[in-house]
Enzyme design. Sequence first.
Site, PDB file in Angstrom:
ATOM      1  CE1 TYR A 137      -3.218   3.007   1.085  1.00  0.00           C
ATOM      2  CE2 TYR A 137      -1.718   3.273   2.948  1.00  0.00           C
ATOM      3  CZ  TYR A 137      -2.760   3.744   2.169  1.00  0.00           C
ATOM      4  OH  TYR A 137      -3.346   4.949   2.470  1.00  0.00           O
ATOM      5  CG  LEU A 138       3.026   2.568   3.525  1.00  0.00           C
ATOM      6  CD1 LEU A 138       4.092   2.457   4.609  1.00  0.00           C
ATOM      7  CD2 LEU A 138       2.301   3.904   3.640  1.00  0.00           C
TER       8      LEU A 138
END
Length: 225
Positions: A137-138
């Site tokens: 996600y990051l």
Amino acid sequence: MRIVIAGGHGQIALLLERQLADLGHDPVGIVRNPDHVPDVEAAGARALVLDLEHCEASDLAGHLDGADAVVFAAGGGGNSGAARKLTIDRDGAILLADAAEQAGVTRYVMISAMHADEFDEVRAAWPSDDADTFQVYLRAKAEADADLRARDGLDWTIVRPGALTDEAPTGLISVGRRLERGSIPRADVAAIVATAIDEGTAVRTQFETVSGEATISDALVTIRY
């Protein structure tokens, strides 16, 4: 101004749509699920049913004709796997940027994530299956942000909020290129986006933000990337 918001049914997006409508703007929320249209309309926005995972930039650009700004507030969701972090949080953001350029929309505000560029450190510090997904996600956010920063034709703003809460907004924030971890109400994040667009501030800046002591307007005119 006509402002098109990808991820129009998200929690921040619904708050943003109401704020923009109250400011006299014309928000349009992009939603994948037709069942979400009434919620978007109740927030004071018009709804556009379109699946960002299954459309071309040229198709999306046609819907952006006449828009003054776009906002990327979409996400794969907390229960989605790593694959959708890439197809939505990264590829969807890039698709919106491509479409904005094709449609001649220069203002783009991205809702990203705090410490996104440190995605490799997450896996080392948090050895679990959840860390794998959060790392992706990051990384998806970091890569989408990097793509946006590289676009000379867009007046971009990248907002990287800390942990999101449903607490009442304070209207007071801290901003900086990198901040220690903290939290911020979703309504204040929405207000940051609305203020940046309405007041024309924070152009070509990327910043992290948590609750603080400065008013949103004051913070956005002082931030420098």
